[in-house]
Design a protein around this motif. Structure first.
Motif, short mmCIF file in Angstrom:
data_model
loop_
_atom_site.label_atom_id
_atom_site.label_comp_id
_atom_site.label_asym_id
_atom_site.label_seq_id
_atom_site.Cartn_x
_atom_site.Cartn_y
_atom_site.Cartn_z
N TYR A 265 1.96 -28.19 12.34
CA TYR A 265 1.02 -29.39 11.62
C TYR A 265 1.52 -30.61 11.20
O TYR A 265 2.60 -30.44 10.49
CB TYR A 265 -0.11 -28.65 10.76
CG TYR A 265 -0.78 -27.44 10.98
CD1 TYR A 265 -1.48 -27.51 12.03
CD2 TYR A 265 -0.74 -26.44 9.84
CE1 TYR A 265 -2.24 -26.33 12.44
CE2 TYR A 265 -1.44 -25.40 10.07
CZ TYR A 265 -2.17 -25.31 11.43
OH TYR A 265 -3.09 -23.96 11.62
N ILE B 13 -2.61 -29.01 5.00
CA ILE B 13 -3.99 -28.29 5.54
C ILE B 13 -5.19 -28.84 4.73
O ILE B 13 -6.10 -28.67 5.15
CB ILE B 13 -3.72 -26.88 5.34
CG1 ILE B 13 -2.83 -26.06 6.21
CG2 ILE B 13 -4.94 -25.92 5.38
CD1 ILE B 13 -2.21 -24.87 5.94
N TRP C 179 -7.96 -33.67 10.45
CA TRP C 179 -7.35 -32.90 11.50
C TRP C 179 -6.68 -31.84 11.06
O TRP C 179 -6.87 -30.67 12.04
CB TRP C 179 -6.36 -33.95 11.95
CG TRP C 179 -5.64 -33.90 13.09
CD1 TRP C 179 -4.42 -33.34 13.03
CD2 TRP C 179 -5.87 -33.94 14.49
NE1 TRP C 179 -3.86 -33.19 14.43
CE2 TRP C 179 -4.86 -33.47 15.40
CE3 TRP C 179 -6.87 -34.38 15.49
CZ2 TRP C 179 -4.82 -33.48 16.75
CZ3 TRP C 179 -7.06 -34.22 16.63
CH2 TRP C 179 -5.90 -33.94 17.40
N THR C 180 -5.70 -31.80 10.41
CA THR C 180 -5.06 -30.64 10.26
C THR C 180 -5.74 -29.40 9.72
O THR C 180 -5.61 -28.06 9.88
CB THR C 180 -3.69 -30.94 9.23
OG1 THR C 180 -2.94 -31.69 9.86
CG2 THR C 180 -3.04 -29.47 8.91
N HIS C 181 -6.65 -29.64 8.63
CA HIS C 181 -7.53 -28.73 8.20
C HIS C 181 -8.30 -28.00 9.27
O HIS C 181 -8.58 -26.91 9.45
CB HIS C 181 -8.51 -29.51 7.39
CG HIS C 181 -9.57 -28.67 6.46
ND1 HIS C 181 -10.80 -28.21 7.05
CD2 HIS C 181 -9.25 -27.86 5.32
CE1 HIS C 181 -11.34 -27.58 5.99
NE2 HIS C 181 -10.41 -27.12 4.93
N HIS D 250 -7.55 -27.72 12.39
CA HIS D 250 -6.77 -27.03 13.25
C HIS D 250 -6.35 -25.68 12.59
O HIS D 250 -6.47 -24.61 13.05
CB HIS D 250 -5.20 -27.58 13.66
CG HIS D 250 -5.50 -28.54 14.72
ND1 HIS D 250 -5.42 -28.16 16.20
CD2 HIS D 250 -5.54 -29.97 14.69
CE1 HIS D 250 -5.66 -29.24 16.77
NE2 HIS D 250 -5.63 -30.29 16.18
N ASP D 251 -6.11 -25.67 11.29
CA ASP D 251 -5.97 -24.49 10.64
C ASP D 251 -7.26 -23.55 10.49
O ASP D 251 -7.04 -22.29 10.41
CB ASP D 251 -5.29 -24.90 9.24
CG ASP D 251 -4.90 -23.35 8.45
OD1 ASP D 251 -4.02 -23.11 9.21
OD2 ASP D 251 -5.39 -23.01 7.68
N TYR E 181 2.48 -20.59 10.41
CA TYR E 181 2.37 -22.19 10.59
C TYR E 181 3.26 -22.84 9.61
O TYR E 181 3.74 -22.13 8.76
CB TYR E 181 0.80 -22.51 10.31
CG TYR E 181 0.49 -22.23 8.82
CD1 TYR E 181 -0.23 -20.99 8.42
CD2 TYR E 181 0.58 -23.10 7.71
CE1 TYR E 181 -0.49 -20.91 7.05
CE2 TYR E 181 0.59 -23.22 6.54
CZ TYR E 181 -0.42 -21.85 6.25
OH TYR E 181 -0.70 -21.80 4.96
N GLU F 49 3.23 -26.92 7.82
CA GLU F 49 2.33 -27.93 7.64
C GLU F 49 3.17 -29.16 7.44
O GLU F 49 4.32 -29.17 7.08
CB GLU F 49 1.34 -27.82 6.44
CG GLU F 49 1.78 -27.40 5.25
CD GLU F 49 0.51 -26.98 4.24
OE1 GLU F 49 -0.46 -27.69 4.32
OE2 GLU F 49 0.76 -26.12 3.59
N SER F 50 2.84 -30.40 7.43
CA SER F 50 3.50 -31.65 7.13
C SER F 50 4.66 -31.83 7.63
O SER F 50 5.78 -32.24 7.19
CB SER F 50 3.58 -31.72 5.47
OG SER F 50 2.10 -31.64 4.87
N THR G 234 0.33 -29.92 16.99
CA THR G 234 -0.84 -30.36 17.00
C THR G 234 -0.77 -31.84 16.64
O THR G 234 -1.60 -32.45 15.89
CB THR G 234 -1.75 -29.65 16.07
OG1 THR G 234 -1.10 -29.84 14.58
CG2 THR G 234 -1.79 -28.05 16.25
N SER G 235 0.11 -32.79 17.16
CA SER G 235 -0.09 -34.03 16.90
C SER G 235 0.70 -34.83 18.15
O SER G 235 1.42 -34.36 18.71
CB SER G 235 0.83 -34.60 15.65
OG SER G 235 0.83 -36.01 15.49
#
Lengths: 383, 288
Positions: free
Chosen positions: A32, A36, A41-43, A45-46, A63, A65-66, A90-91
């Motif tokens: 991500y 999250i 967006w990331t929220h 996907h999670d 996973y 994140e950041s 996912t970006s």
């Protein structure tokens, strides 16, 4: 001494048992770009990852994140070392790093969201909102009193321009004189910028709000002034129950479950993904109309939208409420009988962008730079 | 819109966005005046934002949330104080660590609190706004017209001399840093209770760094901090208003560049004079 034998025996048993279990499970890693907790967006996907894990008993997920956009490769390496066979990045900015990793690990499967580069072991996927923005635009056109609707945009890139144009086409369908006033914040997430941009649009006389930014800020600011708005990405109706008309919701789990199931069934392998591009819309249920799941239009606005009437070439004179529901049904059907980007469409400078009777292709949609008629405000890279 | 409307609207926006910036800046100025630079403002601010939001959700009392946020900010600052004053570690490193720690911890603890509407909020232009303005004037008076101010400033300028006169350097610095944390925590509370109002991970989005920049370019003067915070708030708002006429790429930098330029240009000779001599230098009794 005896204890050591016991430990050794346990290690042996574990070692024998582990490969057996691993054959049963498919391990997928998700990378991500944001936290999250962004509620955007990331929220989303999670959420998709968690729903996929719930639904697919043979799936195991990990996973991170950041992850900074330029540094995706070491994270892919680590996930592969941890046993992941499928990697989702996912970006958009992860594109080249993912492709490099896909070439280095030809037996692993990769999937990259929102990009356009593929490989025999790398697919692309996107759940796109342009149809939903068009429906939001129809409602905005009916609800504006000043004739000025507003859009707070994240970045002036084709994805956001496509959504903005779809919104503007909807507004103009119902209200041919109305305008869409735009402000850009040049960030995907910046509540302060979204807030001041909204205040600036209110000062410019706008009275209905749509946006692309990963927080409910625009909705909250508009509600404080008693003005209607459309939620974006996550369920935002609860932030302003009497002011959120509708919005866009995403269901990444639809894509994740489909893709992973096909890998598990052996249909997708590390050899046949070069042409696999998920471009999923309303028909695939990857996106949904509404500010709350299952609520396409907030009942608080039902009467106002039923009172507004509009003439259409194919449906005759109908209420905006009926028009939205009809277009929603048309775009949700397997055979899409309506698309917002159907010609003839000219841009705001008068250049013909979609010839009569033609629909834009996915490639044309994902490279859109022109501005639709009615859009007022800066438009970097306008052709 | 007529000119009067423009001015009034911009003034209101300047006060709204300027409030958290002013609170944070005043706190940082006090800490730096005692000789301790705290780069952890962003971390303290976001911890305050989360604490305020969670407490306001649980109790329905935003004022209680504000109080807890101030306490949390102060507690976070004490970490920095312990590391940089008692252990005499590098203040810059310690402050940066506090920012990272705060962002990380708030992200972790805040999980599940995103996406929840807050029913009881604080108004945007509130007692906090006026308290910030009043506090700036009070701090100015304290700095230049009271014994406390002299003690604080001498600890920041020449701790050895203050020590020789019987001032407890460590205690003064501890109190100043803690005050900075309380202010940063309250600023964070303003963000999550009034300005937004909501919780999202990373919601301070760099405001802590703006605060540190304004503290420096305001030449550590509380009244100039008011000017800096309000100017930044006004320009930030105007950068979106003016997009109708000016390229947004140019406007993006305007609030940052203009605020710093304006403060630097009007500082004149005061900037060198204003910088605490011992800023960033750990004090060791007997060493010079």
């Amino acid at each position: 001494m005896r204890r050591i034998y016991l430990v050794l025996a346990l290690v042996l048993i574990a070692g024998l048992a582990a490969p057996g279990a691993a054959q049963q499970k498919l391990k997928a890693g998700f990378i991500y770009v944001g936290p999250i907790g962004d509620y955007g967006w990331t929220h989303a996907h999670d959420e998709g990852r968690r729903l996929a894990q719930q639904r697919l008993p043979w799936l195991e997920t990990i996973y991170v994140e950041s992850v900074p956009e330029g540094q995706v490769e070491p994270f892919i390496e680590r996930m592969i070392q941890q046993g992941a066979r499928v990697i989702f990045t996912t970006s958009f900015g992860f594109m080249d790093g993912t492709l490099a990793a896909a070439r280095r690990y030809p037996n692993h499967i990769f999937a990259h969201a929102s990009g356009f580069k593929r490989n025999r072991n790398m697919a692309t996927y996107m759940a796109d909102f342009y149809q939903v923005y068009y429906l939001n635009g129809l409602m905005a056109g009916a609800l504006t009193r000043t004739g000025r609707t507003a859009y707070v945009g994240a970045f002036p890139i084709p994805e956001v321009k496509r959504h903005l144009n779809a919104f503007a086409l909807g507004v103009r369908t119902v209200n041919p004189q109305a305008t869409v006033h735009v402000r850009w914040i040049f960030e995907w997430f910046n509540p302060a910028a979204a807030k001041e941009a909204t205040e600036a649009l209110i000062a410019a006389g706008a009275d209905v709000f749509a946006f692309t930014e990963d927080s409910p800020t625009v909705v909250q600011v508009a509600a404080r002034r008693n003005l209607p708005s459309f939620g974006h990405y996550s369920p935002m109706q609860k932030f302003a129950p009497r002011h959120v008309v509708s919005g866009q919701l995403v269901h990444w789990d639809r894509i994740y479950i489909d893709f992973l199931s096909k890998i598990y069934a052996g249909r997708y392998t590390a050899d046949n993904l070069a042409d696999v591009d998920y471009w999923w819309l309303l028909a695939e249920k990857a996106v949904e109309l509404g500010g709350e799941p299952g609520v396409p239009i907030n009942p608080a606005f039902r009467a106002a939208l039923q009172a507004a009437r509009v003439s259409t070439p194919d449906l005759g004179r109908v209420s905006v409420y009926d028009l939205v529901m009809r277009r929603l049904a048309q775009m949700s059907a397997p055979q899409m009988t309506f698309d917002p980007f159907t010609g003839p469409i000219r841009d705001r400078k008068g250049v013909l962008r979609v010839p009569a009777g033609k629909r834009l292709t996915v490639g044309e949609l994902t490279s859109m730079e022109w501005a639709a008629p009615g859009v007022v405000g800066p438009w970097p890279k306008e052709p | 819109m007529d000119e009067g409307g423009w001015v009034l609207a911009t003034a209101i926006r300047a006060m709204a966005l300027g409030t958290p910036i002013l609170w944070g800046t005043l706190g940082e100025i006090v800490a730096e005046r005692s000789g301790v630079i705290n780069l952890g403002v962003e971390g303290m601010m976001i911890l305050g934002a989360l604490a305020a939001f969670v407490v306001a959700q649980l109790t329905g009392q935003p004022a209680v949330g504000l109080g807890v946020a101030a306490a949390v900010g102060g507690a976070a600052a004490l970490l920095h104080a312990f590391v940089s004053i008692t252990l005499r570690a590098n203040q810059y490193v310690s402050g940066l660590a506090l920012t990272m720690f705060g962002l990380g911890l708030a992200g972790l603890l805040g999980r599940g609190w995103e996406g929840r509407p807050l029913l009881d909020t604080l108004p945007e232009i509130s007692a906090l706004t006026y308290a910030g303005l009043g506090l700036a004037a009070a701090l100015w008076a304290v700095f230049y017209h009271t014994r406390w101010g002299i003690v604080l400033r001498s600890v920041g300028e020449m701790p050895a001399a203050a020590d020789a006169l019987g001032v407890n350097v460590a205690l003064v610095r501890y109190l100043a840093v803690a005050f900075g944390g309380v202010m940063a925590g309250a600023a964070g509370a303003f963000l999550s209770l009034a300005y937004r109002p909501a919780w999202t991970e990373g919601m301070t989005a760099g405001m802590g760094w703006i605060v540190i920049a304004i503290a420096i370019f305001a030449a550590w003067d509380p009244l100039r901090a008011v000017a800096g915070a309000l100017l930044f708030g006004a320009l930030f708002h105007l950068s979106f208003r003016l997009q109708a006429w000016v390229a947004p790429e140019l406007l993006k930098m305007m609030p940052f560049a203009f605020t710093i330029l304006a403060l630097a240009a009007t500082a004149g000779g005061r900037r060198g004079q204003g910088a605490p001599e011992a800023l960033g230098v750990p004090y060791v009794t007997g060493e010079r």
